[in-house]
Write a protein that holds these residues in place. Structure first.
Motif, PDB file in Angstrom:
ATOM      1  N   LYS A  17       0.840  -1.202   0.000  1.00 49.59           N
ATOM      2  CA  LYS A  17       0.000   0.000   0.000  1.00 49.59           C
ATOM      3  C   LYS A  17       0.870   1.245   0.000  1.00 49.59           C
ATOM      4  CE  LYS A  17      -3.599  -2.371   2.542  1.00 49.59           C
ATOM      5  NZ  LYS A  17      -4.437  -2.375   3.727  1.00 49.59           N
ATOM      6  N   CYS A  21      -2.047   5.409   2.357  1.00 50.23           N
ATOM      7  CA  CYS A  21      -3.220   4.552   2.179  1.00 50.23           C
ATOM      8  C   CYS A  21      -3.215   3.359   3.134  1.00 50.23           C
ATOM      9  CB  CYS A  21      -3.277   4.046   0.738  1.00 50.23           C
ATOM     10  SG  CYS A  21      -3.232   5.349  -0.495  1.00 50.23           S
ATOM     11  N   ASN A  23      -4.485   2.557   5.997  1.00 51.63           N
ATOM     12  CA  ASN A  23      -5.720   2.051   6.606  1.00 51.63           C
ATOM     13  C   ASN A  23      -6.795   1.685   5.591  1.00 51.63           C
ATOM     14  OD1 ASN A  23      -4.744   2.347   9.247  1.00 51.63           O
ATOM     15  ND2 ASN A  23      -5.190   4.521   9.193  1.00 51.63           N
ATOM     16  N   LEU A  24      -6.495   1.809   4.317  1.00 53.16           N
ATOM     17  CA  LEU A  24      -7.464   1.507   3.267  1.00 53.16           C
ATOM     18  C   LEU A  24      -7.260   0.078   2.762  1.00 53.16           C
ATOM     19  CD1 LEU A  24      -7.225   4.844   1.247  1.00 53.16           C
ATOM     20  CD2 LEU A  24      -8.991   4.164   2.861  1.00 53.16           C
ATOM     21  N   PRO A  25      -8.262  -0.474   2.045  1.00 56.10           N
ATOM     22  CA  PRO A  25      -8.084  -1.798   1.451  1.00 56.10           C
ATOM     23  C   PRO A  25      -6.961  -1.769   0.410  1.00 56.10           C
ATOM     24  CG  PRO A  25     -10.371  -1.051   1.271  1.00 56.10           C
ATOM     25  CD  PRO A  25      -9.571   0.093   1.789  1.00 56.10           C
ATOM     26  N   SER A  27      -5.143  -2.363  -3.273  1.00 52.39           N
ATOM     27  CA  SER A  27      -5.611  -2.007  -4.621  1.00 52.39           C
ATOM     28  C   SER A  27      -6.438  -3.140  -5.225  1.00 52.39           C
ATOM     29  CB  SER A  27      -4.417  -1.692  -5.516  1.00 52.39           C
ATOM     30  OG  SER A  27      -3.720  -0.575  -5.010  1.00 52.39           O
ATOM     31  N   THR A  30      -9.757  -3.245  -3.629  1.00 55.37           N
ATOM     32  CA  THR A  30     -10.558  -2.130  -4.147  1.00 55.37           C
ATOM     33  C   THR A  30     -11.147  -2.484  -5.497  1.00 55.37           C
ATOM     34  OG1 THR A  30      -9.266  -0.497  -2.923  1.00 55.37           O
ATOM     35  CG2 THR A  30     -10.500   0.305  -4.835  1.00 55.37           C
ATOM     36  N   TRP A  33     -14.006  -4.841  -4.894  1.00 62.68           N
ATOM     37  CA  TRP A  33     -15.122  -4.098  -4.296  1.00 62.68           C
ATOM     38  C   TRP A  33     -15.849  -3.277  -5.364  1.00 62.68           C
ATOM     39  CZ3 TRP A  33     -14.906   1.407  -3.599  1.00 62.68           C
ATOM     40  CH2 TRP A  33     -15.997   1.937  -2.913  1.00 62.68           C
ATOM     41  N   GLY A  89      -6.266   6.968  -4.674  1.00 57.81           N
ATOM     42  CA  GLY A  89      -6.471   6.587  -3.276  1.00 57.81           C
ATOM     43  C   GLY A  89      -7.811   5.905  -3.111  1.00 57.81           C
ATOM     44  N   ASN A  90      -8.644   6.418  -2.236  1.00 60.68           N
ATOM     45  CA  ASN A  90      -9.936   5.805  -1.952  1.00 60.68           C
ATOM     46  C   ASN A  90     -10.985   6.325  -2.941  1.00 60.68           C
ATOM     47  OD1 ASN A  90     -11.878   4.329  -0.631  1.00 60.68           O
ATOM     48  ND2 ASN A  90     -12.068   5.734   1.094  1.00 60.68           N
ATOM     49  N   ARG A  92     -14.436   7.219  -4.985  1.00 62.76           N
ATOM     50  CA  ARG A  92     -15.834   7.494  -4.635  1.00 62.76           C
ATOM     51  C   ARG A  92     -16.731   6.831  -5.670  1.00 62.76           C
ATOM     52  NH1 ARG A  92     -17.066  13.308  -4.614  1.00 62.76           N
ATOM     53  NH2 ARG A  92     -19.092  12.511  -4.021  1.00 62.76           N
TER      54      ARG A  92
END
Length: 110
Positions: A17, A21, A23-25, A27, A30, A33, A89-90, A92
């Motif tokens: 990561k 990033c 604390n995010l899932p 890549s 993502t 998801w 990044g995260n 939307r």
């Protein structure tokens, strides 16, 4: 509006990561998801989610863009549709849904 061909959503990232990033899932998570969320939003409509590892891809347009992600220190995952960066990044979901609707994808009436 009618769809011409399925949209390909490319998710560029790496197993490791990026620093901001943590604390995010990952890549890859993502990409999975996004695929699930988009399939729920636009059922029975064809689209492609392609995960591209920026550290292992070696040829073509994906390689060139992967180099850009690394060289420009972009926050990954980087979500790209039609060679345009949609998210860093995260991502939307609303931004991705909006673009898909611009390309003829329709959310069924409830």
């Amino acid at each position: 509006m009618e769809m011409k061909q399925p949209i390909t959503i490319k998710v560029f990232g790496g197993e490791q990561k990026c620093a901001s990033c943590v604390n995010l899932p990952s890549s890859k998570e993502t990409a999975e998801w996004l695929e699930a969320a988009i399939a729920r939003k636009f059922p029975n409509q064809v689209f492609i989610v392609e995960y591209v590892d920026i550290f292992t891809t070696t040829e073509g347009d994906n390689f060139l863009f992967a180099q850009r992600v690394v060289e420009e220190d972009l926050f990954y995952p980087v979500v790209v549709i039609h060679d345009e960066i949609i998210a860093e990044g995260n991502p939307r979901l609303k931004d991705i849904y909006d673009i898909m609707q611009q390309h003829g994808y329709q959310h069924p009436a409830v």
